[in-house]
Scaffold this motif. Structure first.
Motif, mmCIF file in Angstrom:
data_model
loop_
_atom_site.group_PDB
_atom_site.id
_atom_site.type_symbol
_atom_site.label_atom_id
_atom_site.label_comp_id
_atom_site.label_asym_id
_atom_site.label_seq_id
_atom_site.Cartn_x
_atom_site.Cartn_y
_atom_site.Cartn_z
ATOM 1 N N ILE A 165 -74.451 35.966 58.461
ATOM 2 C CA ILE A 165 -73.185 35.683 57.771
ATOM 3 C C ILE A 165 -73.018 34.184 57.546
ATOM 4 O O ILE A 165 -72.619 33.749 56.466
ATOM 5 N N ILE A 211 -73.085 33.663 53.563
ATOM 6 C CA ILE A 211 -71.743 33.395 53.043
ATOM 7 C C ILE A 211 -71.538 31.896 52.873
ATOM 8 O O ILE A 211 -70.886 31.458 51.931
ATOM 9 N N LEU A 223 -67.541 29.012 59.953
ATOM 10 C CA LEU A 223 -67.568 28.528 58.566
ATOM 11 C C LEU A 223 -66.222 27.952 58.154
ATOM 12 O O LEU A 223 -66.158 26.934 57.461
ATOM 13 N N SER A 224 -65.160 28.601 58.562
ATOM 14 C CA SER A 224 -63.828 28.088 58.245
ATOM 15 C C SER A 224 -63.606 26.722 58.873
ATOM 16 O O SER A 224 -63.058 25.815 58.238
ATOM 17 N N LEU A 281 -62.600 28.893 50.375
ATOM 18 C CA LEU A 281 -63.201 29.899 51.245
ATOM 19 C C LEU A 281 -63.598 31.160 50.490
ATOM 20 O O LEU A 281 -63.367 32.276 50.932
ATOM 21 N N THR A 326 -67.599 33.673 60.465
ATOM 22 C CA THR A 326 -66.603 33.236 59.483
ATOM 23 C C THR A 326 -65.640 32.220 60.074
ATOM 24 O O THR A 326 -65.189 31.312 59.377
#
Length: 135
Positions: free
Chosen positions: A25, A29, A114-115, A126, A111
């Protein structure tokens, strides 16, 4: 079920699914978030080249994760694959539930990372695109 719960190999497989899903991910992503990092000399900032970069990131990352953890956990890397194996009676219910839990938690952790990593970038949406902005 109790015998699986006590085995070191079982927990190693669950952790492998968690880590593989987290890395998958994060890489895939992260490549698709829409940030343009063009290499000016190579002129690599067109839309078609961005699509190729994202496609390669997804394909290469899933292939790498499957090769990395396939011998440990079977490399399901997707709750749908785990559910299919459960419905075809190839894995136990407990193992399927633990794999699905590990995969979902891995995706949430990736995630969140990543955020945090992309929160200070300008125009950080995003992954929000024009279609979802209209709602």
């Amino acid at each position: 079920m109790a015998s699986e719960f006590k085995k070191k190999m079982f927990w190693r497989a669950v952790v492998a699914e968690f880590l593989a899903m987290s890395l998958f991910i994060f890489i895939s992503i992260g490549s698709a978030l829409g940030f343009s990092f063009p290499v000016v000399g190579n002129k690599t900032s067109t839309r078609s080249q961005d699509n190729v970069k994202v496609s390669l990131a997804f394909g290469l990352s899933i292939a790498t994760m499957a090769q990395s953890v396939g011998h440990i956990s079977g490399a399901h890397l997707n709750p749908a694959v785990t559910l299919g194996l459960l419905l075809s009676c190839q894995i136990s219910i407990f193992k399927a539930l633990m794999y699905i839990l590990a995969q979902c938690l891995g995706a949430v952790v990736a995630t969140a990372i990543l955020s945090g990593v992309t929160s200070s970038l300008p125009n950080n949406l995003l992954g929000l695109n024009a279609v979802s902005r209209n709602f």
